[in-house]
Motif scaffolding. Sequence first.
Motif, PDB file in Angstrom:
ATOM      1  N   GLU A 138      -1.048   8.941   7.825  1.00  0.00           N
ATOM      2  CA  GLU A 138      -2.463   9.297   7.754  1.00  0.00           C
ATOM      3  C   GLU A 138      -3.158   8.548   6.609  1.00  0.00           C
ATOM      4  O   GLU A 138      -4.273   8.036   6.765  1.00  0.00           O
ATOM      5  CB  GLU A 138      -2.609  10.804   7.544  1.00  0.00           C
ATOM      6  CG  GLU A 138      -4.054  11.276   7.483  1.00  0.00           C
ATOM      7  CD  GLU A 138      -4.171  12.772   7.240  1.00  0.00           C
ATOM      8  OE1 GLU A 138      -5.311  13.253   7.098  1.00  0.00           O
ATOM      9  OE2 GLU A 138      -3.123  13.457   7.173  1.00  0.00           O
ATOM     10  N   ALA A 139      -2.493   8.480   5.448  1.00  0.00           N
ATOM     11  CA  ALA A 139      -3.070   7.783   4.304  1.00  0.00           C
ATOM     12  C   ALA A 139      -3.214   6.295   4.568  1.00  0.00           C
ATOM     13  O   ALA A 139      -4.216   5.672   4.180  1.00  0.00           O
ATOM     14  CB  ALA A 139      -2.211   8.027   3.069  1.00  0.00           C
ATOM     15  N   SER A 149      -2.291   0.567  10.497  1.00  0.00           N
ATOM     16  CA  SER A 149      -1.575   1.420  11.453  1.00  0.00           C
ATOM     17  C   SER A 149      -0.083   1.354  11.170  1.00  0.00           C
ATOM     18  O   SER A 149       0.435   0.329  10.716  1.00  0.00           O
ATOM     19  CB  SER A 149      -1.851   0.963  12.889  1.00  0.00           C
ATOM     20  OG  SER A 149      -1.391  -0.365  13.071  1.00  0.00           O
ATOM     21  N   THR A 174       0.827  -1.199   0.000  1.00  0.00           N
ATOM     22  CA  THR A 174       0.000   0.000   0.000  1.00  0.00           C
ATOM     23  C   THR A 174       0.865   1.254   0.000  1.00  0.00           C
ATOM     24  O   THR A 174       0.557   2.239  -0.689  1.00  0.00           O
ATOM     25  CB  THR A 174      -0.938   0.007   1.216  1.00  0.00           C
ATOM     26  OG1 THR A 174      -1.708  -1.201   1.236  1.00  0.00           O
ATOM     27  CG2 THR A 174      -1.876   1.199   1.183  1.00  0.00           C
ATOM     28  N   GLU A 202       2.041  12.355   6.502  1.00  0.00           N
ATOM     29  CA  GLU A 202       0.995  12.177   5.489  1.00  0.00           C
ATOM     30  C   GLU A 202       0.885  10.718   5.064  1.00  0.00           C
ATOM     31  O   GLU A 202      -0.217  10.229   4.785  1.00  0.00           O
ATOM     32  CB  GLU A 202       1.298  13.070   4.282  1.00  0.00           C
ATOM     33  CG  GLU A 202       1.079  14.560   4.572  1.00  0.00           C
ATOM     34  CD  GLU A 202       1.600  15.456   3.463  1.00  0.00           C
ATOM     35  OE1 GLU A 202       1.063  16.572   3.297  1.00  0.00           O
ATOM     36  OE2 GLU A 202       2.561  15.041   2.761  1.00  0.00           O
ATOM     37  N   GLU A 260      -3.620   4.907   7.508  1.00  0.00           N
ATOM     38  CA  GLU A 260      -4.697   4.728   8.496  1.00  0.00           C
ATOM     39  C   GLU A 260      -6.065   4.724   7.825  1.00  0.00           C
ATOM     40  O   GLU A 260      -6.981   4.020   8.262  1.00  0.00           O
ATOM     41  CB  GLU A 260      -4.615   5.823   9.556  1.00  0.00           C
ATOM     42  CG  GLU A 260      -3.451   5.622  10.530  1.00  0.00           C
ATOM     43  CD  GLU A 260      -3.362   6.726  11.568  1.00  0.00           C
ATOM     44  OE1 GLU A 260      -4.052   7.767  11.387  1.00  0.00           O
ATOM     45  OE2 GLU A 260      -2.615   6.552  12.556  1.00  0.00           O
ATOM     46  N   LYS A 261      -6.216   5.505   6.742  1.00  0.00           N
ATOM     47  CA  LYS A 261      -7.488   5.517   6.012  1.00  0.00           C
ATOM     48  C   LYS A 261      -7.761   4.165   5.350  1.00  0.00           C
ATOM     49  O   LYS A 261      -8.909   3.835   5.021  1.00  0.00           O
ATOM     50  CB  LYS A 261      -7.478   6.625   4.964  1.00  0.00           C
ATOM     51  CG  LYS A 261      -7.538   8.031   5.556  1.00  0.00           C
ATOM     52  CD  LYS A 261      -7.533   9.082   4.455  1.00  0.00           C
ATOM     53  CE  LYS A 261      -7.605  10.482   5.056  1.00  0.00           C
ATOM     54  NZ  LYS A 261      -7.575  11.547   4.013  1.00  0.00           N
ATOM     55  N   GLU A 262      -6.708   3.392   5.138  1.00  0.00           N
ATOM     56  CA  GLU A 262      -6.849   2.058   4.571  1.00  0.00           C
ATOM     57  C   GLU A 262      -6.932   0.989   5.663  1.00  0.00           C
ATOM     58  O   GLU A 262      -6.881  -0.212   5.375  1.00  0.00           O
ATOM     59  CB  GLU A 262      -5.660   1.746   3.652  1.00  0.00           C
ATOM     60  CG  GLU A 262      -5.506   2.696   2.480  1.00  0.00           C
ATOM     61  CD  GLU A 262      -6.670   2.619   1.510  1.00  0.00           C
ATOM     62  OE1 GLU A 262      -7.233   1.517   1.358  1.00  0.00           O
ATOM     63  OE2 GLU A 262      -7.025   3.654   0.914  1.00  0.00           O
ATOM     64  N   GLY A 263      -7.019   1.416   6.923  1.00  0.00           N
ATOM     65  CA  GLY A 263      -7.109   0.486   8.029  1.00  0.00           C
ATOM     66  C   GLY A 263      -5.777  -0.114   8.413  1.00  0.00           C
ATOM     67  O   GLY A 263      -5.723  -1.215   8.986  1.00  0.00           O
TER      68      GLY A 263
END
Length: 334
Positions: free
Chosen positions: A35-36, A43, A13, A32, A38-41
């Motif tokens: 953060e990106a 950590s 990813t 960044e 984390e949006k994909e689940g």
Amino acid sequence: MPRSENQKLKLLTLMQLLLRRTDEHHGLTVAEMIEALEKEGISAERKAIYHDLELLRQFGLDIETRKGEKYVYFIASREFELPELKLLVDAIQSARFITRKKSEELMGKLEGLTSIHEARQLRRQVVYTGRVKAMNERIYYTVDALHTAIAQGRQITFRYFEWALSFGTAEKISRRYRRDGALYTVSPWTLLWDSENYYMVAYDEGHESLRHYRVDKMTDITVTEESRTGQAAFAATDMATYTQKVFSMFAGEEETVTLRFARRLIGVVADRFGSDAFVVPDDDPDYFRLTVQISVSEQFFAWMFSFGREAKILSPPHVAQALRDRAGDVCGLY
């Protein structure tokens, strides 16, 4: 998908994130990236990101760092650079044999080879100017079948059509199959590009010679189990010379023709016959002569007409007379 399983996708990813969102002019900070992810689940910790970036470098990604207010990371080079992709875009857009729908599909795939920012530049450079594109949507698969037949040394069967007028119907331009729709059986040897069209060159046993066919006018193609024939005929033919002789792939009787051109047309002659074409001076210093073998066709006569008084057929006499007859036919219309 459970969170633990998502973690296994972290490196992939992150690589996709860098490839799609960064380039020489656009980078991402570590924050960044976290953060990106984390949006994909997924950590991630800062230290782990540094480790992953190093792994991706070892894998072959050209990841560089630029210092500004913050450190940003970006993909500095790719397998296809932006100027190369622009060339491919131009080729797709200018190719008449690729339909508009297929052009759009290929464009989307090319955009996936660069960042989203550079992809916008590719999309902006596409300008539709009424260019006529092929109407045969299956041409993409026809080309694939032809490559398969050539690679396997097999014969093919297909139907061949031309465009015809059908007045009194909703569709005024329609297909009309040659030979009343009967199948052609030939041995394909190569594909050629000429005058914005794609052609297949194949050996026709019935005519005992090489023939060419517009690929976008072929339908219902089948690769047979029969081994192809005509190897000697193909081996004895220079394809570059073949396309020079056959003007825009219109067939005709082959002749040795001597032509006379104004000196200013030397570039046009070189484009058609090659820069190594044998030219000699004419009695008039403003002209030159050229002797070549060509396929005398209607397209050849039209080409000669386009130069007006600056081009002339000197020999043989019957070819010059054929052009004179056509000129008389045209004059008779006015």
